[in-house]
Design an enzyme around this catalytic site. Structure first.
Site, PDB file in Angstrom:
ATOM      1  N   CYS A 111       0.820  -1.224   0.000  1.00 26.66           N
ATOM      2  CA  CYS A 111       0.000   0.000   0.000  1.00 26.66           C
ATOM      3  C   CYS A 111       0.850   1.268   0.000  1.00 26.66           C
ATOM      4  O   CYS A 111       0.319   2.369  -0.182  1.00 26.66           O
ATOM      5  CB  CYS A 111      -0.948  -0.019   1.193  1.00 26.66           C
ATOM      6  SG  CYS A 111      -1.850  -1.567   1.321  1.00 26.66           S
ATOM      7  N   HIS A 247      -3.770   6.595   2.183  1.00 25.11           N
ATOM      8  CA  HIS A 247      -4.116   5.260   1.708  1.00 25.11           C
ATOM      9  C   HIS A 247      -5.495   4.892   2.265  1.00 25.11           C
ATOM     10  O   HIS A 247      -5.777   5.116   3.452  1.00 25.11           O
ATOM     11  CB  HIS A 247      -3.063   4.246   2.162  1.00 25.11           C
ATOM     12  CG  HIS A 247      -3.504   2.838   1.985  1.00 25.11           C
ATOM     13  ND1 HIS A 247      -3.971   2.364   0.788  1.00 25.11           N
ATOM     14  CD2 HIS A 247      -3.589   1.800   2.862  1.00 25.11           C
ATOM     15  CE1 HIS A 247      -4.321   1.098   0.923  1.00 25.11           C
ATOM     16  NE2 HIS A 247      -4.099   0.733   2.183  1.00 25.11           N
ATOM     17  N   ASN A 277     -10.254  -0.959  -0.653  1.00 27.12           N
ATOM     18  CA  ASN A 277      -8.809  -0.780  -0.477  1.00 27.12           C
ATOM     19  C   ASN A 277      -8.099  -1.306  -1.720  1.00 27.12           C
ATOM     20  O   ASN A 277      -8.182  -2.491  -2.023  1.00 27.12           O
ATOM     21  CB  ASN A 277      -8.393  -1.564   0.781  1.00 27.12           C
ATOM     22  CG  ASN A 277      -6.910  -1.507   1.062  1.00 27.12           C
ATOM     23  OD1 ASN A 277      -6.106  -1.135   0.206  1.00 27.12           O
ATOM     24  ND2 ASN A 277      -6.531  -1.900   2.267  1.00 27.12           N
TER      25      ASN A 277
HETATM   26  N1  ACO Z   1     -18.869 -10.058   7.740  1.00 21.59           N
HETATM   27  C1  ACO Z   1     -19.430 -10.432   8.910  1.00 21.59           C
HETATM   28  N2  ACO Z   1     -18.685 -10.821   9.968  1.00 21.59           N
HETATM   29  C2  ACO Z   1     -17.349 -10.814   9.839  1.00 21.59           C
HETATM   30  C3  ACO Z   1     -16.717 -10.435   8.642  1.00 21.59           C
HETATM   31  C4  ACO Z   1     -17.537 -10.042   7.568  1.00 21.59           C
HETATM   32  N3  ACO Z   1     -17.027  -9.645   6.383  1.00 21.59           N
HETATM   33  N4  ACO Z   1     -15.372 -10.534   8.803  1.00 21.59           N
HETATM   34  C5  ACO Z   1     -15.166 -10.948  10.053  1.00 21.59           C
HETATM   35  N5  ACO Z   1     -16.361 -11.128  10.663  1.00 21.59           N
HETATM   36  C6  ACO Z   1     -16.607 -11.599  12.030  1.00 21.59           C
HETATM   37  C7  ACO Z   1     -15.500 -12.470  12.559  1.00 21.59           C
HETATM   38  O1  ACO Z   1     -15.665 -13.801  12.142  1.00 21.59           O
HETATM   39  C8  ACO Z   1     -15.664 -12.299  14.044  1.00 21.59           C
HETATM   40  O2  ACO Z   1     -16.718 -13.112  14.476  1.00 21.59           O
HETATM   41  P1  ACO Z   1     -16.597 -13.901  15.856  1.00 21.59           P
HETATM   42  O3  ACO Z   1     -16.482 -12.844  16.916  1.00 21.59           O
HETATM   43  O4  ACO Z   1     -17.874 -14.673  15.904  1.00 21.59           O
HETATM   44  O5  ACO Z   1     -15.382 -14.756  15.739  1.00 21.59           O
HETATM   45  C9  ACO Z   1     -16.119 -10.850  14.178  1.00 21.59           C
HETATM   46  O6  ACO Z   1     -16.635 -10.473  12.885  1.00 21.59           O
HETATM   47  C10 ACO Z   1     -15.004  -9.899  14.548  1.00 21.59           C
HETATM   48  O7  ACO Z   1     -13.873 -10.184  13.712  1.00 21.59           O
HETATM   49  P2  ACO Z   1     -12.556  -9.347  13.800  1.00 21.59           P
HETATM   50  O8  ACO Z   1     -11.573  -9.809  12.788  1.00 21.59           O
HETATM   51  O9  ACO Z   1     -12.125  -9.292  15.238  1.00 21.59           O
HETATM   52  O10 ACO Z   1     -13.110  -7.963  13.343  1.00 21.59           O
HETATM   53  P3  ACO Z   1     -12.591  -6.531  13.703  1.00 21.59           P
HETATM   54  O11 ACO Z   1     -13.585  -5.877  14.572  1.00 21.59           O
HETATM   55  O12 ACO Z   1     -11.161  -6.536  14.093  1.00 21.59           O
HETATM   56  O13 ACO Z   1     -12.687  -5.830  12.276  1.00 21.59           O
HETATM   57  C11 ACO Z   1     -11.240  -5.160  10.486  1.00 21.59           C
HETATM   58  C12 ACO Z   1     -11.930  -6.316  11.178  1.00 21.59           C
HETATM   59  C13 ACO Z   1     -12.307  -4.199   9.963  1.00 21.59           C
HETATM   60  C14 ACO Z   1     -10.404  -5.631   9.314  1.00 21.59           C
HETATM   61  C15 ACO Z   1     -10.374  -4.469  11.557  1.00 21.59           C
HETATM   62  O14 ACO Z   1      -9.477  -5.370  12.134  1.00 21.59           O
HETATM   63  C16 ACO Z   1      -9.622  -3.325  11.052  1.00 21.59           C
HETATM   64  O15 ACO Z   1     -10.146  -2.237  10.942  1.00 21.59           O
HETATM   65  N6  ACO Z   1      -8.330  -3.516  10.725  1.00 21.59           N
HETATM   66  C17 ACO Z   1      -7.508  -2.494  10.174  1.00 21.59           C
HETATM   67  C18 ACO Z   1      -6.706  -3.041   9.112  1.00 21.59           C
HETATM   68  C19 ACO Z   1      -7.328  -2.896   7.784  1.00 21.59           C
HETATM   69  O16 ACO Z   1      -8.233  -2.146   7.533  1.00 21.59           O
HETATM   70  N7  ACO Z   1      -6.729  -3.604   6.869  1.00 21.59           N
HETATM   71  C20 ACO Z   1      -7.055  -3.459   5.510  1.00 21.59           C
HETATM   72  C21 ACO Z   1      -5.949  -3.884   4.683  1.00 21.59           C
HETATM   73  S1  ACO Z   1      -4.381  -3.508   5.269  1.00 21.59           S
HETATM   74  C22 ACO Z   1      -3.852  -2.094   4.671  1.00 21.59           C
HETATM   75  O17 ACO Z   1      -4.290  -1.643   3.650  1.00 21.59           O
HETATM   76  C23 ACO Z   1      -2.820  -1.386   5.381  1.00 21.59           C
END
Ligand code: ACO
Length: 320
Positions: A111, A247, A277
């Site tokens: 990225c 980004h 993204n």
């Molecule tokens: N739809 C529905 N439920 C989902 C999905 C989905 N697409 N994806 C995950 N879940 C569920 C999981 O299975 C989990 O369920 P569980 O509690 O029953 O096990 C629950 O949602 C929570 O999952 P987490 O992975 O803990 O979700 P989190 O709240 O951390 O959100 C996210 C995930 C949005 C990716 C978050 O970690 C985040 O904002 N990360 C930042 C990094 C990012 O945005 N990366 C993008 C690419 S990297 C880059 O470009 C730098």
């Protein structure tokens, strides 16, 4: 003498996939995706390739810059999803657009790829090598997603953004960039499997893996830190900046950066709602959207910042 952007362009695949479309093929919902990420739809390549989108974005940037392909002496593409391991996407672009006088190569910085391409072109200009460069960030991330993994596949999209840069009196005021290979495995995608019959090896093809929470922690600390650094070294305050072109990973990361810099979220244009993204493509695609809307005037100061796999990061401040 510094580096100035004189043309921008973008190309997105025709096919649009909404969150509701995804909910038909996996256990997810528009509510879950939009509330956690800000993403509502993304473009997914069918016929388009990383090189074809790059070339189209490049042609648009060249047209705006008023330069012919023959006047380009350097092409750098930031990508992790080139169509071939070799030749590079940059060499493909060179061939498609007819930039026969250019030297062309790719940069793998995920990225941060477009930012690293910009900084590399700048370094060449500073050392007196090359005059005009085409820098591109482009991805077809849909081909390295595990479409059975809802936690990653909903986040990404495909597309390309380009900028023509040249030597100029105004332009890039300061930049910083960095890498932390020790944390590389928090966001990773293994290369193709090895089918050498002489050695015993897994035939499994790996797709993108991400520890989302670790990436989030990295982004919300490193991005404001690097932006503060480039601004302080350039003797500028966060309020002096018209727009922050970040980004586009996640709206919550962008909101957190705005809060930590103590500037209004209105200074942070967004494309992730309609593009998702696009890794190296995010910054130049958003820059082109902002430029196309006529939001930038000569003398405006903008910050651009990329961050992602590697881990890698980069921020710069630029006078338009
Ligand atoms: N739809 C529905 N439920 C989902 C999905 C989905 N697409 N994806 C995950 N879940 C569920 C999981 O299975 C989990 O369920 P569980 O509690 O029953 O096990 C629950 O949602 C929570 O999952 P987490 O992975 O803990 O979700 P989190 O709240 O951390 O959100 C996210 C995930 C949005 C990716 C978050 O970690 C985040 O904002 N990360 C930042 C990094 C990012 O945005 N990366 C993008 C690419 S990297 C880059 O470009 C730098």
């Amino acid at each position: 003498m510094t580096t100035r952007i004189i043309g921008t362009g973008r190309c997105l695949p025709e096919h649009i996939v909404t969150n509701d479309d995804l909910a038909k093929i996996m256990d997810t919902s528009d509510e879950w995706i939009a509330s956690r990420t800000g993403i509502r739809k993304r473009h997914i390549a069918k016929e388009e390739t990383t090189a074809s989108m790059s070339a189209e974005a490049a042609k648009r940037a060249l047209k705006q810059a008023g330069l012919s392909p023959e006047e380009i002496d350097l092409i750098i593409v930031g990508t992790i999803t080139g169509d071939y391991v070799t030749p590079s996407t940059a060499c493909e672009v060179q061939q498609i657009i007819g930039a026969e006088n250019a030297v062309a190569f790719d940069i793998n910085a995920a990225c941060s790829g477009f930012m690293f391409a910009l900084n590399t072109a700048h370094a060449y200009f500073q050392s007196g090598i090359y005059q005009n460069a085409l820098i591109i960030g482009a991805e077809t991330l849909s081909k390295i997603m595990d479409w059975g993994d809802r936690s990653t596949s909903v986040l990404f999209g495909d597309g390309a953004g380009a900028a023509v840069v040249t030597k100029g009196d105004a332009g890039l005021l300061n930049f910083t960039q960095g890498s932390d290979g020790a944390k590389g495995m928090v966001l990773a995608c293994k290369n193709r499997s090895n089918n050498n019959p002489l050695i015993s090896t897994s035939k499994e093809m790996k797709y993108t893996y991400m520890d989302g929470q670790e990436v989030y922690k990295f982004a919300v600390s490193k991005v404001p830190e690097s932006i503060k650094k480039v601004l302080a070294e350039a003797h500028l305050e966060p309020e002096d900046i018209k727009y922050y072109i970040l980004h586009q990973a996640n709206i919550r990361i962008i909101q957190s950066v705005a809060k930590r810099l103590k500037v209004s979220e209105e200074k942070f244009p967004i494309s992730l709602d309609h593009c998702g993204n696009i890794s190296a493509g995010s910054v130049p695609i958003l820059l082109d959207e902002v430029n196309e809307k006529g939001m930038l005037e000569k003398g405006d100061k903008i910050v651009m910042a990329g961050f992602g796999a590697g881990l890698t990061w980069s921020a710069c401040v630029m006078e338009w």
